[in-house]
Design an enzyme around this catalytic site. Structure first.
Site, PDB file in Angstrom:
ATOM      1  N   LYS A  19       0.844  -1.205   0.000  1.00 31.98           N
ATOM      2  CA  LYS A  19       0.000   0.000   0.000  1.00 31.98           C
ATOM      3  C   LYS A  19       0.874   1.247   0.000  1.00 31.98           C
ATOM      4  O   LYS A  19       0.634   2.200  -0.745  1.00 31.98           O
ATOM      5  CB  LYS A  19      -0.926  -0.002   1.229  1.00 31.98           C
ATOM      6  CG  LYS A  19      -2.083  -0.967   1.092  1.00 31.98           C
ATOM      7  CD  LYS A  19      -2.848  -1.152   2.393  1.00 31.98           C
ATOM      8  CE  LYS A  19      -3.906  -2.239   2.220  1.00 31.98           C
ATOM      9  NZ  LYS A  19      -4.541  -2.667   3.453  1.00 31.98           N
ATOM     10  N   GLN A  23      -5.088  -1.583   9.452  1.00 29.74           N
ATOM     11  CA  GLN A  23      -4.915  -2.892   8.811  1.00 29.74           C
ATOM     12  C   GLN A  23      -5.627  -3.968   9.634  1.00 29.74           C
ATOM     13  O   GLN A  23      -5.366  -4.129  10.825  1.00 29.74           O
ATOM     14  CB  GLN A  23      -3.424  -3.214   8.669  1.00 29.74           C
ATOM     15  CG  GLN A  23      -3.130  -4.513   7.968  1.00 29.74           C
ATOM     16  CD  GLN A  23      -3.579  -4.531   6.498  1.00 29.74           C
ATOM     17  OE1 GLN A  23      -3.459  -3.549   5.791  1.00 29.74           O
ATOM     18  NE2 GLN A  23      -4.120  -5.651   6.067  1.00 29.74           N
ATOM     19  N   ASP A  68     -11.334   3.000   3.931  1.00 26.87           N
ATOM     20  CA  ASP A  68     -11.707   1.588   3.805  1.00 26.87           C
ATOM     21  C   ASP A  68     -13.232   1.442   3.729  1.00 26.87           C
ATOM     22  O   ASP A  68     -13.734   0.345   3.471  1.00 26.87           O
ATOM     23  CB  ASP A  68     -11.179   0.813   5.021  1.00 26.87           C
ATOM     24  CG  ASP A  68     -10.357  -0.395   4.616  1.00 26.87           C
ATOM     25  OD1 ASP A  68     -10.255  -0.663   3.408  1.00 26.87           O
ATOM     26  OD2 ASP A  68      -9.830  -1.068   5.522  1.00 26.87           O
TER      27      ASP A  68
END
Ligand code: NDP
Length: 280
Positions: free
Chosen positions: A50, A94, A117
């Site tokens: 990422k 994460q 997200d």
């Protein structure tokens, strides 16, 4: 029939190039903060990818690495700081978090305007209400692959296999918004194979290696395989038995090289969208 292979690497590269061009003309660098707790090696690899992809399109990415011993209160304090930091447009924690965290409470603490997200209740609610803002990255990637392959969704019978908050439910919401007629199947679905065979578009997100077999797939159907499963021999396979299903499907995504690359590209797009709407 041999299916058209939908090349996620190619579609993701095109999206990243578009993002790089848009970001270069902004006059500022969107900021992305990725929070990684603990030492799970797979998560560390994802975070590194990422970081690299963000830098490649001109996003200022930073990774905040926290030790396994971090408490819920410590993590909430880090998120509060990032929420208040004007240079940070996107926050990604994460997942999965180590078991001692209340994951839902952590996600809930992220400012919905920075929730790249798309997992906060606010963004999940906006999607469910049909007015999406920041959409979860993998489901967004699935929709972009279908668009890139020129698949018609209006009026189409679609089946989503798996009902997770991360993948299955948002994919079903997005397909519904695109006027498909959607069945959301899960571990309690009766006669799964027959349900799958009725689908013109089949999205598999179960986490079971090669569960979808050729006789589950209708002739000419489009098959999107979200699954990423590491076998004991080290091979990476999806939830779909690729070699046999490609002989039946009209179009199919490979694993790796299908949905996976799209997830990161869509994270970058969400970071740009968050930056633009925060700074409007
Ligand atoms: P979850 O484990 O959260 O959800 C799995 C879903 O599949 C559940 O709804 C479960 O049903 C259903 N399921 C499990 N076993 C069966 C079965 N035998 N028959 C029917 N349904 C079943 O997984 P995720 O949604 O998070 O991930 C799914 C897959 O996608 C994984 O392989 C994951 O690694 C991958 N993934 C890939 C990403 C990418 O970037 N390509 C990103 C995120 C995930 P029930 O609800 O009834 O338990």
């Amino acid at each position: 029939m041999t299916a058209h292979i939908i090349d996620g690497k190619q579609v993701a590269a095109t999206l990243r190039a578009e993002l790089a061009t848009r970001i270069a003309s902004l006059g500022f660098r969107p900021g992305l903060a990725v929070v990684l707790v603990g030492d799970d090696p797979a998560s560390a690899v994802y975070v590194r990818n990422k970081d690299r992809a963000a830098g490649g399109v001109g996003i200022a990415a930073r990774t905040i690495r926290l030790p396994m011993a971090t408490t819920q209160a410590d993590l909430l304090a880090v998120i509060a700081d990032l929420n208040a930091d004007g240079d940070v447009d996107g926050i990604l924690v994460q997942l999965p978090l180590p078991a001692h965290f209340d994951q839902a409470a952590v996600i809930n603490a992220i400012d919905p305007a920075k929730d790249v997200d798309g997992l906060t209740p606010t963004n999940a609610g906006l999607l469910a209400a049909g007015v999406p803002h920041l959409v979860p990255c993998t489901p967004k990637g699935v929709m972009k692959l279908l668009a890139a392959a020129g698949i018609t969704l209006r009026g189409t019978r679609a089946l989503v296999l798996g009902r997770s908050v991360l993948v299955g439910k948002p994919v079903a919401a997005l397909l519904t918004a695109a006027d498909a007629t959607v069945t959301l199947a899960h571990s309690r679905t009766r006669d799964l194979a027959a349900e799958c065979r009725r689908a013109e578009v089949l999205v598999a997100a179960v986490g079971r290696p090669e569960m979808v077999r050729a006789d589950w797939v209708a002739d000419g159907a489009t098959v999107i395989d979200v699954g990423i499963n590491r076998l004991a021999d080290g091979r990476l396979v999806g939830d779909v038995a690729f070699d046999e299903c490609r002989a039946v499907a009209g179009a199919i995504t490979p694993v790796p090289g299908g949905v996976g690359p799209m997830t990161i590209a869509c994270l970058l797009e969400n970071t740009l969208l968050a930056a633009l709407s925060r700074r409007r």
